[in-house]
Scaffold this motif. Structure first.
Motif, PDB file in Angstrom:
ATOM      1  N   GLU A 158      28.298  -4.458  -6.778  1.00  0.00           N
ATOM      2  CA  GLU A 158      29.180  -3.346  -7.252  1.00  0.00           C
ATOM      3  C   GLU A 158      30.338  -4.075  -8.188  1.00  0.00           C
ATOM      4  N   LEU A 159      30.556  -5.024  -7.680  1.00  0.00           N
ATOM      5  CA  LEU A 159      31.774  -5.830  -8.769  1.00  0.00           C
ATOM      6  C   LEU A 159      31.425  -6.438  -9.669  1.00  0.00           C
ATOM      7  N   ALA A 173      35.408  -0.998  -4.713  1.00  0.00           N
ATOM      8  CA  ALA A 173      34.077  -1.263  -4.542  1.00  0.00           C
ATOM      9  C   ALA A 173      33.502  -1.063  -2.942  1.00  0.00           C
ATOM     10  N   THR A 216      33.069   2.770  -2.890  1.00  0.00           N
ATOM     11  CA  THR A 216      32.022   3.242  -3.759  1.00  0.00           C
ATOM     12  C   THR A 216      30.658   3.188  -2.818  1.00  0.00           C
TER      13      THR A 216
END
Length: 535
Positions: free
Chosen positions: A279-280, A301, A304
């Motif tokens: 995600e990062l 993150a 999310t």
């Protein structure tokens, strides 16, 4: 046996003890009547004195956790010259912001963290009735709830002033790292991050080491430290009892509605960390980039990932303590009670209606209840509902639903933890079941998760309890039990009936309600029913 009898006389005793600072050279009133100074191993701290209690807020036990210190074991605080103010809170650990949209969260003031969020969060808040270094008062070390993802020792519910006054004890609330910052297991990708899945728990061990080294200077006894917490605080206490680094730092332990039997495995921890890195957009061979990001980006993150999981109807990705082979070497209470805490007495508890806090369908119908029971008991659903209704004919469908879920989660783990502790021998264990309901919103929550938190610190100003003669009576009962336990290692005291140790098969359990009583194997039929379905 009733070895301890706390009461309001301790208000006068505490006031007299602090007034006695006038005669202690180099302490307290020698510097200031309102702002006494205490010498610690790291340097001098200035606190604030009011109404017989001296508080020291934001005492750092570790350096800031930003930059190169992120995901690393707590670094020591550099000694300082002069006097540092301990008059205000540290940061609360980075976590998802909370608002006031949900009634339960509003009741427990979960949205408020004085001083705000940040990475200078390795700190404790301390309240004491005396600064006599020879006083050797019991120490009550409270770990906040909020799972492993939220909460803080700065929060409304962790204020220890009234408990310090009532119990004549030193009360300490701790802050530590949470979520990915405390439990992202990155060890499989880079040896430099070998402890990253356990640093949130290692923070608490560092705080307890600070207590061992310094609490005598604040009037406390480093050899009488009670560590307890509710919900996530109970889970963290469970985990500490199996950590080698905490051995000898805990002398009594309490687990309220948070019995943790197992920790996250390395494989599960690695999988969660991989999702976070994707995600990062950080490759596994560039973990140093994690230490350069704003902490807000990592929280975004996490949010999310959780949102994506919920959209798929799955349990949200979470970060929790990981067995890393050094800081955390085993599951807390699986397959047995940890040997390193064999001689630590325990109190283990649950509340009758824990899960109402996560079940807002207060208008649930009989048909809705039966549909829920079928999901949990299958073909035995009608028997299950009939059994709960026979136990409490006045319970609403919503409360019965919550009791079913509570019995299959909180209570199941608490039973198991108590059985393992009792069967191991060594120090005894006591259990209680909280039945006194919250008066909030006309009692719709019942004896909800967290109902006993404020009362355990002898505080009745919380929304779950309200301030009344009855809530104060319940505060006297539970706070006196924790005070006695901290002082003697036994919760018996004059505010409650004789409280036998928990043993199997007797299963003696204190019932906290308007009418106090001890029951042996309470609600045995319900416990046996669920065990028979699962066997």
């Amino acid at each position: 046996m009733k070895p301890f009898n706390p009461g309001r006389r301790f208000f006068m005793a505490g006031t007299a003890a602090v007034t006695g600072l006038l005669t202690l050279p180099g302490r307290g009133f020698a510097d200031s009547a309102l702002f006494p100074v205490v010498e610690t191993a790291q340097g001098r701290l200035r606190g604030a004195h009011a109404a017989g209690i001296t508080s020291f807020k934001g005492i750092r036990y570790g350096a800031p956790t930003s930059g190169a210190n992120r995901f690393m074991p707590a670094q020591p605080v550099e000694p300082w010259a002069g006097v540092k103010d301990a008059l205000y809170f540290s940061h609360a650990a980075p976590q998802m912001p909370n608002g006031r949209a949900f009634a339960y969260g509003d009741l427990i003031v979960f949205d408020r963290h004085p001083s705000g969020l940040g990475e200078d969060c390795l700190a404790i808040n301390l309240w004491t009735p005396t600064l006599d270094a020879n006083a050797k008062k019991p120490v009550i070390f409270v770990i906040h709830g909020g799972g492993y993802y939220g909460g803080s020792g700065n929060s409304f519910g962790m204020d220890g002033e009234e408990m310090a006054r009532y119990s004549d004890s030193v009360v300490i609330a701790v802050n530590h790292r949470l979520g990915a910052f405390g439990f992202a297991h990155l060890a499989e990708f880079d040896d430099r991050f070998a402890r990253s899945g356990a640093v949130g728990m290692m923070d608490i061990v560092s705080a307890l080491a600070w207590v061992k080294e310094n609490v005598a200077q604040f009037g406390g006894d480093p050899d009488r430290v009670l560590v307890y917490g509710q919900s996530g605080g109970g889970a963290k206490t469970s985990t500490l009892l199996a950590m080698p680094g905490a051995e000898g730092l805990i002398h009594r332990a309490g687990v309220m509605s948070g019995s943790a039997l197992r920790s996250r495995t390395a494989d599960d921890g690695t999988a969660a960390a991989e999702r976070l890195l994707r995600e990062l957009e950080i490759p596994t061979n560039e973990l140093h980039r994690l230490q350069d990001l704003p902490f807000t980006r990592i929280l975004e993150a996490q949010a999310t990932l959780e949102a994506a999981d919920r959209a798929l109807g799955e349990a949200p990705t979470s970060f929790a303590p990981v067995i890393d082979g050094e800081a955390i070497v085993r599951h807390p209470f699986d397959p047995d009670a940890p040997a390193i805490s064999h001689n630590v007495p325990m109190v283990i508890s649950t509340a009758l209606d824990e899960r109402t806090y996560r079940m807002p369908n207060f208008d649930l119908s009989d048909e809705g209840l039966m549909a829920y029971a079928r999901r949990r008991a299958g073909d035995h659903a009608e028997d299950a509902v009939a059994m709960y209704r026979a136990e409490d004919p006045d319970a609403s469908p919503h409360l019965i639903q919550a009791r079913i879920d509570t019995d299959l989660s909180f209570r199941r783990s608490a039973f198991r933890q108590a059985e393992l502790k009792a069967s191991a021998g060594g120090a005894p264990v006591w259990t209680y079941l909280w039945k006194w309901p919250s008066p909030a919103f006309g009692g719709r929550y019942g004896a909800v998760h967290g109902i006993d938190v404020g009362l355990s610190l002898h505080s009745v100003r919380g929304g779950l309890t309200g301030a009344s003669a009855e809530s104060l009576m319940m505060a006297d009962r539970i706070a006196s039990s924790w005070a006695a336990f901290a002082a003697t290692g036994n919760p018996n005291n004059d505010e409650v009936p004789d409280w036998p140790e928990y043993t199997s098969p007797e299963r003696a359990t204190m019932i906290f309600d308007t009418e106090m009583s001890v029951e042996y194997d309470p609600r045995a039929e319900i416990r046996e029913f669920w065990q028979s379905i699962e066997s």
